[in-house]
Motif scaffolding. Structure first.
Motif, mmCIF file in Angstrom:
data_model
loop_
_atom_site.group_PDB
_atom_site.id
_atom_site.type_symbol
_atom_site.label_atom_id
_atom_site.label_comp_id
_atom_site.label_asym_id
_atom_site.label_seq_id
_atom_site.Cartn_x
_atom_site.Cartn_y
_atom_site.Cartn_z
ATOM 1 N N PHE A 43 0.842 -1.197 0.000
ATOM 2 C CA PHE A 43 0.000 0.000 0.000
ATOM 3 C C PHE A 43 0.882 1.255 0.000
ATOM 4 N N PHE A 44 1.875 1.294 0.885
ATOM 5 C CA PHE A 44 2.756 2.461 0.973
ATOM 6 C C PHE A 44 3.703 2.574 -0.225
ATOM 7 N N ALA A 45 3.993 1.475 -0.882
ATOM 8 C CA ALA A 45 4.896 1.489 -2.035
ATOM 9 C C ALA A 45 4.326 2.305 -3.187
ATOM 10 N N PHE A 46 3.018 2.283 -3.353
ATOM 11 C CA PHE A 46 2.421 2.928 -4.523
ATOM 12 C C PHE A 46 2.660 4.431 -4.571
ATOM 13 N N ASP A 47 2.747 5.072 -3.436
ATOM 14 C CA ASP A 47 3.033 6.507 -3.426
ATOM 15 C C ASP A 47 4.450 6.806 -3.891
ATOM 16 N N LYS A 48 5.309 5.818 -3.877
ATOM 17 C CA LYS A 48 6.719 6.007 -4.243
ATOM 18 C C LYS A 48 6.980 5.746 -5.732
ATOM 19 N N GLY A 50 5.373 6.863 -8.493
ATOM 20 C CA GLY A 50 5.111 7.962 -9.417
ATOM 21 C C GLY A 50 4.239 7.593 -10.599
ATOM 22 N N SER A 51 4.657 8.006 -11.773
ATOM 23 C CA SER A 51 3.854 7.849 -12.990
ATOM 24 C C SER A 51 3.685 6.393 -13.410
ATOM 25 N N TYR A 52 4.497 5.497 -12.856
ATOM 26 C CA TYR A 52 4.384 4.088 -13.230
ATOM 27 C C TYR A 52 3.076 3.456 -12.774
ATOM 28 N N VAL A 53 2.441 4.061 -11.799
ATOM 29 C CA VAL A 53 1.151 3.554 -11.343
ATOM 30 C C VAL A 53 0.005 4.441 -11.815
ATOM 31 N N GLY A 54 0.320 5.357 -12.707
ATOM 32 C CA GLY A 54 -0.704 6.222 -13.276
ATOM 33 C C GLY A 54 -1.802 5.386 -13.916
ATOM 34 N N GLY A 55 -3.038 5.683 -13.598
ATOM 35 C CA GLY A 55 -4.163 4.924 -14.133
ATOM 36 C C GLY A 55 -4.401 3.618 -13.387
ATOM 37 N N LYS A 56 -3.561 3.352 -12.405
ATOM 38 C CA LYS A 56 -3.715 2.120 -11.627
ATOM 39 C C LYS A 56 -3.818 2.436 -10.137
ATOM 40 N N GLY A 57 -4.411 3.579 -9.823
ATOM 41 C CA GLY A 57 -4.579 3.977 -8.429
ATOM 42 C C GLY A 57 -5.393 2.977 -7.633
ATOM 43 N N TYR A 58 -6.259 2.231 -8.333
ATOM 44 C CA TYR A 58 -7.052 1.202 -7.675
ATOM 45 C C TYR A 58 -6.177 0.144 -7.012
ATOM 46 N N MET A 59 -4.954 -0.057 -7.520
ATOM 47 C CA MET A 59 -4.051 -1.064 -6.952
ATOM 48 C C MET A 59 -3.706 -0.727 -5.502
ATOM 49 N N LYS A 60 -3.496 0.546 -5.236
ATOM 50 C CA LYS A 60 -3.170 0.965 -3.867
ATOM 51 C C LYS A 60 -4.303 0.587 -2.923
ATOM 52 N N TRP A 61 -5.529 0.835 -3.346
ATOM 53 C CA TRP A 61 -6.679 0.583 -2.483
ATOM 54 C C TRP A 61 -6.992 -0.904 -2.382
ATOM 55 N N ILE A 62 -6.691 -1.648 -3.429
ATOM 56 C CA ILE A 62 -6.833 -3.109 -3.338
ATOM 57 C C ILE A 62 -5.845 -3.652 -2.305
ATOM 58 N N ALA A 63 -4.625 -3.098 -2.290
ATOM 59 C CA ALA A 63 -3.636 -3.519 -1.287
ATOM 60 C C ALA A 63 -4.161 -3.245 0.119
ATOM 61 N N LEU A 64 -4.820 -2.112 0.307
ATOM 62 C CA LEU A 64 -5.378 -1.786 1.626
ATOM 63 C C LEU A 64 -6.502 -2.749 2.000
ATOM 64 N N VAL A 65 -7.388 -3.028 1.054
ATOM 65 C CA VAL A 65 -8.482 -3.974 1.312
ATOM 66 C C VAL A 65 -7.905 -5.357 1.648
ATOM 67 N N LEU A 66 -6.878 -5.771 0.902
ATOM 68 C CA LEU A 66 -6.244 -7.061 1.186
ATOM 69 C C LEU A 66 -5.547 -7.050 2.547
ATOM 70 N N ALA A 67 -4.984 -5.907 2.938
ATOM 71 C CA ALA A 67 -4.367 -5.793 4.270
ATOM 72 C C ALA A 67 -5.426 -5.994 5.352
ATOM 73 N N ILE A 68 -6.567 -5.367 5.177
ATOM 74 C CA ILE A 68 -7.641 -5.493 6.169
ATOM 75 C C ILE A 68 -8.176 -6.922 6.204
ATOM 76 N N ALA A 69 -8.442 -7.476 5.021
ATOM 77 C CA ALA A 69 -8.993 -8.843 4.957
ATOM 78 C C ALA A 69 -8.024 -9.867 5.552
ATOM 79 N N THR A 70 -6.748 -9.759 5.196
ATOM 80 C CA THR A 70 -5.789 -10.731 5.729
ATOM 81 C C THR A 70 -5.513 -10.488 7.207
ATOM 82 N N GLY A 71 -5.646 -9.251 7.652
ATOM 83 C CA GLY A 71 -5.527 -8.958 9.077
ATOM 84 C C GLY A 71 -6.659 -9.621 9.865
ATOM 85 N N VAL A 72 -7.866 -9.532 9.335
ATOM 86 C CA VAL A 72 -9.016 -10.179 9.971
ATOM 87 C C VAL A 72 -8.816 -11.694 9.994
#
Length: 181
Positions: A43-48, A50-72
């Motif tokens: 999740f934190f990697a995506f902010d680093k 830059g433009s390589y994740v342009g148009g793929k901002g959903y990936m950051k939020w999927i990582a967060l959802v997966l963090a929550i789900a796997t934490g549960v």
């Protein structure tokens, strides 16, 4: 943009998401390398990146959802008796496979621009990890139905997946070091 740091987060995130080290305690199992830590790192990697994740901002939020789900899932795994989370675990597994495949595509673009000698390795790891993950998952499901027939193939695929995970993490660490900002 700090691509080196982003790649480092991803490399260590891979270690946590793909390598499971379990301790047996009082008849239960405790994963000391919980997946949710790896997803948080990704999740934190995506902010680093830059433009390589342009148009793929959903990936950051999927990582967060997966963090929550796997934490549960991890917390529930500590509970006795452990609740039946097979459907959630299956959804998380498939989401993880798709996430990793797209992430490797992003990493290929970074390699192409910053460390071309790694592009071929990352492309190969993208396919190897996908194939091993799916093969291991299918074999594990079959093993649950017929332990005698599928236990050895599941063990062999599990060992291969562990080796691939370690090779992936080491390759990504080397890749991060080789990047010239």
């Amino acid at each position: 943009m700090d691509i080196k740091k982003g790649i480092s987060y991803i490399a260590f995130g891979f270690l946590f998401t793909l390598v499971n080290i379990n301790l047996q305690l009082n008849g239960g199992s405790l994963n000391i390398t919980p997946d949710f830590i790896g997803w948080i790192l990704m999740f934190f990697a995506f902010d680093k990146l830059g433009s390589y994740v342009g148009g793929k901002g959903y990936m950051k939020w999927i990582a967060l959802v997966l963090a929550i789900a796997t934490g549960v899932i991890w917390v529930c795994g500590i509970a006795k008796p452990e609740p039946d989370l097979d459907i959630i675990k299956t959804v998380v597994s498939f989401a993880s496979v798709l996430f990793m495949f797209v992430l490797f595509g992003i990493l290929e673009g970074i390699a192409r621009d910053h460390a071309p000698s790694f592009e071929k390795n990352i492309s190969m790891l993208k396919i190897v990890n996908l194939v091993l993950y799916i093969a291991f998952f299918v074999t594990a499901m079959l093993t649950a139905r017929d332990m005698d027939t599928f236990a050895m193939p599941a063990f062999i695929l599990g060992a291969a997946a562990l080796i691939a995970a370690i090779i992936t993490a080491v390759t990504l660490i080397k890749f991060g070091i080789a990047i010239e900002d």
